[in-house]
Write an enzyme that holds these catalytic residues in place. Sequence first.
Site, PDB file in Angstrom:
ATOM      1  N   HIS A   1       0.834  -1.207   0.000  1.00  0.00           N
ATOM      2  CA  HIS A   1       0.000   0.000   0.000  1.00  0.00           C
ATOM      3  C   HIS A   1       0.870   1.259   0.000  1.00  0.00           C
ATOM      4  O   HIS A   1       1.831   1.347   0.760  1.00  0.00           O
ATOM      5  CB  HIS A   1      -0.879  -0.038   1.258  1.00  0.00           C
ATOM      6  CG  HIS A   1      -1.880   1.058   1.353  1.00  0.00           C
ATOM      7  ND1 HIS A   1      -2.051   1.802   2.482  1.00  0.00           N
ATOM      8  CD2 HIS A   1      -2.778   1.528   0.452  1.00  0.00           C
ATOM      9  CE1 HIS A   1      -3.018   2.685   2.294  1.00  0.00           C
ATOM     10  NE2 HIS A   1      -3.471   2.545   1.066  1.00  0.00           N
TER      11      HIS A   1
ATOM     12  N   GLU B   1       0.492  -0.504  -4.846  1.00  0.00           N
ATOM     13  CA  GLU B   1      -0.520   0.531  -5.088  1.00  0.00           C
ATOM     14  C   GLU B   1       0.122   1.852  -4.762  1.00  0.00           C
ATOM     15  O   GLU B   1       0.893   1.963  -3.812  1.00  0.00           O
ATOM     16  CB  GLU B   1      -1.718   0.280  -4.170  1.00  0.00           C
ATOM     17  CG  GLU B   1      -2.859   1.273  -4.314  1.00  0.00           C
ATOM     18  CD  GLU B   1      -2.839   2.444  -3.347  1.00  0.00           C
ATOM     19  OE1 GLU B   1      -3.742   3.275  -3.400  1.00  0.00           O
ATOM     20  OE2 GLU B   1      -1.880   2.552  -2.523  1.00  0.00           O
TER      21      GLU B   1
ATOM     22  N   ASP C   1      -0.610   6.457  -5.192  1.00  0.00           N
ATOM     23  CA  ASP C   1      -1.586   7.519  -5.473  1.00  0.00           C
ATOM     24  C   ASP C   1      -0.957   8.551  -6.401  1.00  0.00           C
ATOM     25  O   ASP C   1       0.198   8.944  -6.192  1.00  0.00           O
ATOM     26  CB  ASP C   1      -1.980   8.204  -4.158  1.00  0.00           C
ATOM     27  CG  ASP C   1      -2.407   7.192  -3.102  1.00  0.00           C
ATOM     28  OD1 ASP C   1      -3.459   6.577  -3.280  1.00  0.00           O
ATOM     29  OD2 ASP C   1      -1.654   7.005  -2.119  1.00  0.00           O
TER      30      ASP C   1
ATOM     31  N   HIS D   1      -0.219  11.203  -1.585  1.00  0.00           N
ATOM     32  CA  HIS D   1      -1.568  10.841  -1.138  1.00  0.00           C
ATOM     33  C   HIS D   1      -2.405  12.053  -0.765  1.00  0.00           C
ATOM     34  O   HIS D   1      -3.536  12.197  -1.202  1.00  0.00           O
ATOM     35  CB  HIS D   1      -1.473   9.889   0.069  1.00  0.00           C
ATOM     36  CG  HIS D   1      -2.801   9.490   0.610  1.00  0.00           C
ATOM     37  ND1 HIS D   1      -3.513  10.265   1.516  1.00  0.00           N
ATOM     38  CD2 HIS D   1      -3.588   8.399   0.368  1.00  0.00           C
ATOM     39  CE1 HIS D   1      -4.651   9.671   1.807  1.00  0.00           C
ATOM     40  NE2 HIS D   1      -4.727   8.533   1.128  1.00  0.00           N
TER      41      HIS D   1
ATOM     42  N   GLU E   1      -3.649   4.539  -8.486  1.00  0.00           N
ATOM     43  CA  GLU E   1      -4.862   5.177  -7.973  1.00  0.00           C
ATOM     44  C   GLU E   1      -4.857   6.645  -8.380  1.00  0.00           C
ATOM     45  O   GLU E   1      -3.996   7.414  -7.934  1.00  0.00           O
ATOM     46  CB  GLU E   1      -4.979   5.046  -6.444  1.00  0.00           C
ATOM     47  CG  GLU E   1      -6.332   5.584  -5.987  1.00  0.00           C
ATOM     48  CD  GLU E   1      -6.470   5.796  -4.488  1.00  0.00           C
ATOM     49  OE1 GLU E   1      -5.857   5.064  -3.691  1.00  0.00           O
ATOM     50  OE2 GLU E   1      -7.222   6.730  -4.132  1.00  0.00           O
TER      51      GLU E   1
END
Length: 247
Positions: free
Chosen positions: A11, A38, A40, A53, A106
């Site tokens: 993450h 993952e 952002d 993020h 993302e």
Amino acid sequence: MRKPLPRWFAHRGGGSLAPENTLAGIRLAARLGFRAVEFDVMLSGDGTPVLIHDETLERTTNGVGRVCDTSDAVLFVLDAGHGERIPRFVEAAELCRELGLLANVEIKPAFGHEQATAEVVSRLTAELWRGATVPPLISSFSLEALEIARDLAPEIDRGVLFEAVPAQWLDYMRRLQAVSLHCDAQLLGDEVLAEAAVRNIPVLCYTVNRPEIAKALVGRGVSSMFTDRLDLFAPVTGADDGLHSGG
Ligand code: G3P
Ligand code: MG
């Protein structure tokens, strides 16, 4: 859908063992055996897609203010932790390809920048992973961003991303031609899992940091999980069924 998804996604790049959303984190995830990460992606004040993020710089860097108001000249000299820089999306994509990692991109638009962020990130994702052996997966909490991704990069798989899964989630998936459902592990009900199972839709849960919770989720039919605890869930065997507790 392609091959089954890996059980674990690191993450925000490297989870809690490295500064989040950094190249060091992505490298560490690969080194520990993770096959998927993952991260952002948001636009800088100059419109450059970068890994971060929050909409503001304070929590993860030594900068101040909004990412979308900060020029590249300022952004790229900031310390994102342990001397790491905020990475450009392009650098992260190249690194994931080099390391053979599946990237869950993302799209994280700053408020009011949904369209521009989705356009830039979708086009670049298609371009940067053209011909890749491990294709990426785009997700976003922004349904508008996913519609844009569907239109501009239809060949890239999309996952719908929710906190609590809304009752009309299947309609959203159909409209977005999405392949996976991503949601908050704590808010996931068995009805949704049953519906997903009959349709062979992979369900991916964030953020899972405890072995007993991981075990229960897998038992209920969850396909994959996002974790900050790379130390606990490193898929050491390569089989990637890992529910390793580190001991
Ligand atoms: O994509 C899964 C997860 O990253 C969503 O939550 O806030 O950590 O981006 P967040
Ligand atoms: Mg995220």
